[in-house]
Design a protein around this motif. Structure first.
Motif, PDB file in Angstrom:
ATOM      1  N   UNK A 267      -7.638  12.892   0.456  1.00 29.45           N
ATOM      2  CA  UNK A 267      -7.598  13.345   1.850  1.00 29.45           C
ATOM      3  C   UNK A 267      -6.950  14.720   1.973  1.00 29.45           C
ATOM      4  N   UNK A 268      -6.258  15.151   0.935  1.00 29.97           N
ATOM      5  CA  UNK A 268      -5.673  16.490   0.949  1.00 29.97           C
ATOM      6  C   UNK A 268      -6.751  17.577   1.030  1.00 29.97           C
ATOM      7  N   UNK A 269      -7.994  17.211   0.732  1.00 30.45           N
ATOM      8  CA  UNK A 269      -9.076  18.183   0.809  1.00 30.45           C
ATOM      9  C   UNK A 269      -9.484  18.501   2.252  1.00 30.45           C
ATOM     10  N   UNK A 270      -9.137  17.597   3.191  1.00 28.39           N
ATOM     11  CA  UNK A 270      -9.620  17.773   4.567  1.00 28.39           C
ATOM     12  C   UNK A 270      -8.494  17.730   5.600  1.00 28.39           C
ATOM     13  N   UNK A 271      -7.230  17.771   5.147  1.00 27.16           N
ATOM     14  CA  UNK A 271      -6.093  17.724   6.067  1.00 27.16           C
ATOM     15  C   UNK A 271      -5.082  18.805   5.694  1.00 27.16           C
ATOM     16  N   UNK A 272      -4.343  19.266   6.716  1.00 29.40           N
ATOM     17  CA  UNK A 272      -3.394  20.359   6.497  1.00 29.40           C
ATOM     18  C   UNK A 272      -1.932  19.943   6.529  1.00 29.40           C
ATOM     19  N   UNK A 273      -1.625  18.825   7.166  1.00 27.70           N
ATOM     20  CA  UNK A 273      -0.225  18.451   7.387  1.00 27.70           C
ATOM     21  C   UNK A 273       0.020  16.996   6.997  1.00 27.70           C
ATOM     22  N   UNK A 274       1.199  16.746   6.441  1.00 31.36           N
ATOM     23  CA  UNK A 274       1.626  15.383   6.101  1.00 31.36           C
ATOM     24  C   UNK A 274       3.099  15.222   6.474  1.00 31.36           C
TER      25      UNK A 274
ATOM     26  N   UNK B 111      -0.807  21.660   1.390  1.00 31.09           N
ATOM     27  CA  UNK B 111      -0.545  20.975   2.652  1.00 31.09           C
ATOM     28  C   UNK B 111       0.895  21.251   3.078  1.00 31.09           C
ATOM     29  N   UNK B 112       1.122  21.346   4.369  1.00 30.40           N
ATOM     30  CA  UNK B 112       2.492  21.461   4.860  1.00 30.40           C
ATOM     31  C   UNK B 112       3.083  20.051   4.916  1.00 30.40           C
ATOM     32  N   UNK B 113       4.087  19.808   4.094  1.00 29.31           N
ATOM     33  CA  UNK B 113       4.682  18.479   3.983  1.00 29.31           C
ATOM     34  C   UNK B 113       6.041  18.469   4.676  1.00 29.31           C
ATOM     35  N   UNK B 114       6.200  17.558   5.632  1.00 38.41           N
ATOM     36  CA  UNK B 114       7.464  17.383   6.349  1.00 38.41           C
ATOM     37  C   UNK B 114       8.092  16.085   5.856  1.00 38.41           C
ATOM     38  N   UNK B 115       9.195  16.218   5.115  1.00 43.91           N
ATOM     39  CA  UNK B 115       9.920  15.050   4.616  1.00 43.91           C
ATOM     40  C   UNK B 115      11.051  14.747   5.598  1.00 43.91           C
ATOM     41  N   UNK B 116      10.863  13.744   6.430  1.00 43.77           N
ATOM     42  CA  UNK B 116      11.864  13.432   7.442  1.00 43.77           C
ATOM     43  C   UNK B 116      13.118  12.833   6.810  1.00 43.77           C
ATOM     44  N   UNK B 117      14.263  13.356   7.187  1.00 44.38           N
ATOM     45  CA  UNK B 117      15.541  12.767   6.784  1.00 44.38           C
ATOM     46  C   UNK B 117      15.786  11.517   7.634  1.00 44.38           C
ATOM     47  N   UNK B 118      16.670  10.605   7.183  1.00 44.71           N
ATOM     48  CA  UNK B 118      16.900   9.365   7.943  1.00 44.71           C
ATOM     49  C   UNK B 118      17.224   9.585   9.416  1.00 44.71           C
ATOM     50  N   UNK B 119      18.052  10.595   9.748  1.00 44.11           N
ATOM     51  CA  UNK B 119      18.400  10.805  11.153  1.00 44.11           C
ATOM     52  C   UNK B 119      17.189  11.328  11.940  1.00 44.11           C
TER      53      UNK B 119
ATOM     54  N   UNK C 102       0.832  -1.201   0.000  1.00 48.48           N
ATOM     55  CA  UNK C 102       0.000   0.000   0.000  1.00 48.48           C
ATOM     56  C   UNK C 102       0.863   1.245   0.000  1.00 48.48           C
ATOM     57  N   UNK C 103       2.124   1.094   0.361  1.00 46.60           N
ATOM     58  CA  UNK C 103       3.012   2.248   0.427  1.00 46.60           C
ATOM     59  C   UNK C 103       3.635   2.404   1.798  1.00 46.60           C
ATOM     60  N   UNK C 104       4.592   3.290   1.901  1.00 48.84           N
ATOM     61  CA  UNK C 104       5.199   3.631   3.186  1.00 48.84           C
ATOM     62  C   UNK C 104       4.328   4.690   3.838  1.00 48.84           C
ATOM     63  N   UNK C 105       3.920   4.435   5.062  1.00 47.57           N
ATOM     64  CA  UNK C 105       2.878   5.240   5.675  1.00 47.57           C
ATOM     65  C   UNK C 105       3.376   6.613   6.135  1.00 47.57           C
ATOM     66  N   UNK C 106       2.444   7.555   6.112  1.00 49.24           N
ATOM     67  CA  UNK C 106       2.691   8.908   6.584  1.00 49.24           C
ATOM     68  C   UNK C 106       1.638   9.252   7.636  1.00 49.24           C
ATOM     69  N   UNK C 107       1.931  10.258   8.429  1.00 47.86           N
ATOM     70  CA  UNK C 107       0.945  10.785   9.375  1.00 47.86           C
ATOM     71  C   UNK C 107       0.356  12.056   8.781  1.00 47.86           C
ATOM     72  N   UNK C 108      -0.965  12.089   8.647  1.00 49.68           N
ATOM     73  CA  UNK C 108      -1.644  13.307   8.213  1.00 49.68           C
ATOM     74  C   UNK C 108      -2.513  13.795   9.365  1.00 49.68           C
ATOM     75  N   UNK C 109      -2.668  15.106   9.478  1.00 50.81           N
ATOM     76  CA  UNK C 109      -3.556  15.650  10.502  1.00 50.81           C
ATOM     77  C   UNK C 109      -3.874  17.109  10.181  1.00 50.81           C
ATOM     78  N   UNK C 110      -4.810  17.671  10.910  1.00 51.61           N
ATOM     79  CA  UNK C 110      -5.223  19.051  10.635  1.00 51.61           C
ATOM     80  C   UNK C 110      -4.856  20.008  11.764  1.00 51.61           C
ATOM     81  N   UNK C 111      -3.912  19.581  12.654  1.00 47.97           N
ATOM     82  CA  UNK C 111      -3.587  20.414  13.804  1.00 47.97           C
ATOM     83  C   UNK C 111      -2.147  20.919  13.846  1.00 47.97           C
TER      84      UNK C 111
END
Length: 329
Positions: A219-226, A287-295, A145-154
């Motif tokens: 889901x980008x229609x109802x969430x602000x952060x990924x 959406x505000x997208x946070x791409x986490x680096x490995x560390x 299904x893919x590598x999971x992300x956390x989405x939320x609106x807060x």
């Protein structure tokens, strides 16, 4: 159980027709997803390759959209031998063999390529062989299904502490519940079919899902952060009744396995691209997208791996978990 038996009796799983003087074996493959889903696209590639490699002697009839029942019901009919093949998520196969729930553990794999390396290697083969011996169902290939992300609106989640107090949708998985409780989040059960509305109405703050789902289900229609935590990698498994597999000729068995290898790699590739497309779409719509680096991701992984020991006995032991992770590196 009566329902399952009636369903099993109603499905013609192995059809042999005689056309132009030769026998053709038709194997039915079912799944619950839509025709646009990676599951179905992979199933069509599998069918194409099986027909090609057997010169049409074996064909696959790929049936989408839960035509043969939900995925647990289909797994049961595959186990009974009344359905040939099904694509079922690994967590839903855990009721047939709890050890397959090893793939539900968090923080196993850094990304899709590392997951492929482990699953397509000797440790993955060992897990699938044990699953077959326990259940009578052979894993022909895997998809994701893919590598999971956390989405939320807060809040933009950049550290585990940022999840403290978040109401995150849970599918009811004990492993996922324990993982997010370790971050201070509050897992809240919501049926997948009701999730969009729950996010829209703010019944929950967010969810754990792949960027691909964010794209395809909007889901980008109802969430602000990924945030790309990659805490979980979702697996779908193409299972086949082992007795049916053994009833085929040796050359047909080899063709099924070869077609499965190609279809599996093709499916994983589609998922990886869909995840990238989902991230691009999230950025495009604001959406505000946070791409986490490995560390940065390592901090999340260290916290999540604290739940491994709670489930180790269920999935085959801590040594097997450690070997699976090592195989991905």
């Amino acid at each position: 159980m009566k329902h399952v038996k009636r369903l099993a009796a109603s499905i013609l799983a192995l059809t042999v027709t005689v056309t132009a003087g030769h026998a053709e074996t038709v194997l039915k493959l079912g799944h619950v997803s839509s025709p646009e889903n990676v599951y179905h696209k992979g199933a069509l590639r599998f069918a194409e390759k099986v027909s090609e490699l057997t010169d049409g002697a074996v064909t696959i009839d790929a049936l989408c959209c839960a035509q043969l029942g939900n995925d647990v019901a289909q797994a049961k009919t595959v186990q009974l031998g009344a359905q040939d093949l099904a694509i079922v998520s690994s967590n839903n196969l855990a009721q047939f063999d709890p050890k397959i729930d090893i793939f539900s553990l968090p923080a196993l794999f850094q990304d899709i390529p590392s997951a492929q390396k482990a699953v397509f290697g000797p440790v993955g083969d060992e897990i699938f062989e044990n699953f077959m011996k326990t259940t009578g169902m052979r894993v022909i290939y895997t998809t994701a299904w893919g590598s999971r992300a956390v989405i939320n609106n807060k809040v933009a989640v950049k550290t585990p502490a940022d999840m403290d107090g978040l109401l995150l949708r849970s599918p009811g998985s004990p492993v996922m519940n324990a993982t997010y409780k370790a971050f201070g989040a509050n897992p809240t059960p919501v049926a997948f079919a009701e999730l969009f509305t729950a996010l829209q109405q703010k019944t929950v703050d967010g969810a754990d899902m792949s960027p691909c789902d964010v794209l395809t289900l909007k889901y980008y229609e109802v969430q602000n952060h990924l945030t790309t935590t990659n805490l979980f990698t979702g697996f779908g498994m193409v299972i086949m009744n082992e007795r049916k597999f053994q009833s085929l000729s040796e050359s047909e068995q080899e063709a099924i396995l070869a077609a499965g290898r190609e279809a599996g790699e093709y499916s994983w590739g589609l998922t990886a691209q869909c995840d990238l497309d989902g991230i691009a779409k999230a950025k495009e719509v604001g959406m505000e997208v946070v791409m986490l680096e490995p560390d940065e991701r390592a901090v999340f992984f260290d916290a999540a791996r604290g739940v491994w020991d709670e489930f180790a006995d269920r999935v085959g032991g801590r040594d097997l978990i450690d070997r699976l992770v090592a195989a991905s590196q």
